[in-house]
Design an enzyme around this catalytic site. Structure first.
Site, PDB file in Angstrom:
ATOM      1  N   CYS A 126      32.429  39.157  29.489  1.00 53.66           N
ATOM      2  CA  CYS A 126      33.461  40.024  30.072  1.00 53.66           C
ATOM      3  C   CYS A 126      34.077  39.405  31.317  1.00 53.66           C
ATOM      4  CB  CYS A 126      32.865  41.379  30.449  1.00 53.66           C
ATOM      5  SG  CYS A 126      32.208  42.266  29.060  1.00 53.66           S
ATOM      6  N   ASP A 184      32.564  38.834  34.305  1.00 53.93           N
ATOM      7  CA  ASP A 184      31.842  39.103  35.551  1.00 53.93           C
ATOM      8  C   ASP A 184      30.390  39.413  35.217  1.00 53.93           C
ATOM      9  OD1 ASP A 184      34.066  39.170  37.421  1.00 53.93           O
ATOM     10  OD2 ASP A 184      34.633  41.032  36.442  1.00 53.93           O
ATOM     11  N   CYS A 244      35.149  36.624  40.258  1.00 54.23           N
ATOM     12  CA  CYS A 244      36.277  36.266  41.094  1.00 54.23           C
ATOM     13  C   CYS A 244      35.955  36.526  42.570  1.00 54.23           C
ATOM     14  CB  CYS A 244      37.470  37.107  40.684  1.00 54.23           C
ATOM     15  SG  CYS A 244      37.107  38.842  40.815  1.00 54.23           S
ATOM     16  N   CYS A 254      35.172  45.549  40.458  1.00 48.34           N
ATOM     17  CA  CYS A 254      34.171  44.705  41.132  1.00 48.34           C
ATOM     18  C   CYS A 254      33.272  45.547  42.025  1.00 48.34           C
ATOM     19  CB  CYS A 254      34.857  43.630  41.967  1.00 48.34           C
ATOM     20  SG  CYS A 254      35.808  42.484  40.973  1.00 48.34           S
TER      21      CYS A 254
END
Ligand code: FES
Length: 283
Positions: free
Chosen positions: A35, A37, A61, A105
């Site tokens: 995915c 992450d 990221c 995130c």
């Protein structure tokens, strides 16, 4: 290029608490490389059952790294019960905000912490409730996870849900189901009473502000610095500008002082006044 806050960029460039802990008391992993992450978070408790050490490893990221780094700073020194009250909103606020498309995130950070706490309490390494119905098979997001991000963050559209937990961001087959969940939650909400007129904010006097800053330094900041053999001295408070000096181990370490200054500013903004600016003696 994403429009990241300075705090996000600072945590991305100088992430805190990266790595592994030997024999952690709790460890949890969320996300998957497929995915894009993945985050593993682990912690160790001290004799008072407070989080004495916390580390993370992440593949992702800038905002995934910054969210993980921020989360570790936020839970350090907290009890498990205090740590589990940290929400994804708290992480995003600590970072000075995240772009909408990167809110997932902060959710991932919160979920990794939950998984690690679950591991500490039960010894289990898998946190997913098998009874939980998977709505988005592209990203393995369950109905309960969608309900939670919608409720906690007052989301109202499928695109917002995608930003917060990725559900709906792949083939799109689940988007109607996500909309139904949103509609159900919104229709179940009691009608809101008319908003009361906002109470005028009582402005703190200078003396009150100084006392509160001293309290927050003693309660939230000094104990963290002392763990590394350092200390802090409050030198001056003029309006929103707080001048400090690092003492002990902190005094000689300029790069660490930079990050600690950031931490101190975040704490004072959280507990005293969002406009506070922290500068070091001589700046
Ligand atoms: S099933 Fe949710 S995007 Fe594909």
């Amino acid at each position: 290029m994403w429009n990241y806050s300075e705090t996000v960029m600072e945590h991305f460039r100088n992430p805190r608490n990266v790595g592994k802990i030997e024999n952690p008391d709790g460890a949890g992993t969320v996300g998957s490389l497929a995915c894009g992450d993945a985050l593993t978070l682990m912690f160790k408790l001290d004799a008072d059952k407070r989080i004495a050490e916390v580390k993370f490893q992440t593949f992702g990221c800038a905002s995934a790294i910054a969210s993980s780094s921020a989360l570790t700073e936020m839970v350090l020194g907290k009890t498990i019960e205090e740590a589990e009250r940290v929400t994804n909103k708290d992480i995003a606020t600590f970072l000075g905000g995240l772009p909408d498309q990167k809110m997932h995130c902060s959710v991932m950070g919160r979920e990794a912490l939950e998984a690690a706490i679950h591991n500490y309490r039960t010894g289990e390494t898998i946190f997913k409730n098998l009874e939980d119905h998977i709505v988005c098979t592209c990203f393995g997001v369950s109905e309960n996870e969608i309900r939670r991000v919608v409720t906690e963050n007052s989301l109202s559209t499928v695109d917002e849900v995608t930003n917060f937990c990725k559900a709906g961001g792949g083939c799109g087959m689940c988007r109607d189901d996500i909309q139904k969940i949103i509609d159900t939650l919104r229709s179940a909400q009691p009608a809101q009473p008319p908003a009361a007129a906002p109470k005028p904010q009582k402005k703190m006097s200078n003396l009150q502000k100084m006392k509160l800053i001293e309290e927050v330094v003693d309660r939230e900041i000094r104990p963290q610095l002392k763990k590394d053999g350092g200390d802090i001295e409050l030198l001056d408070i003029v309006g929103d500008r707080v001048t400090i000096a690092f003492r002990g181990m902190c005094a000689g370490c300029h790069s660490a002082a930079f990050t600690r200054q950031d931490f101190i500013e975040a704490k004072l903004r959280e507990f005293v006044d969002p406009l506070i600016v922290v500068v070091e003696e001589g700046d």
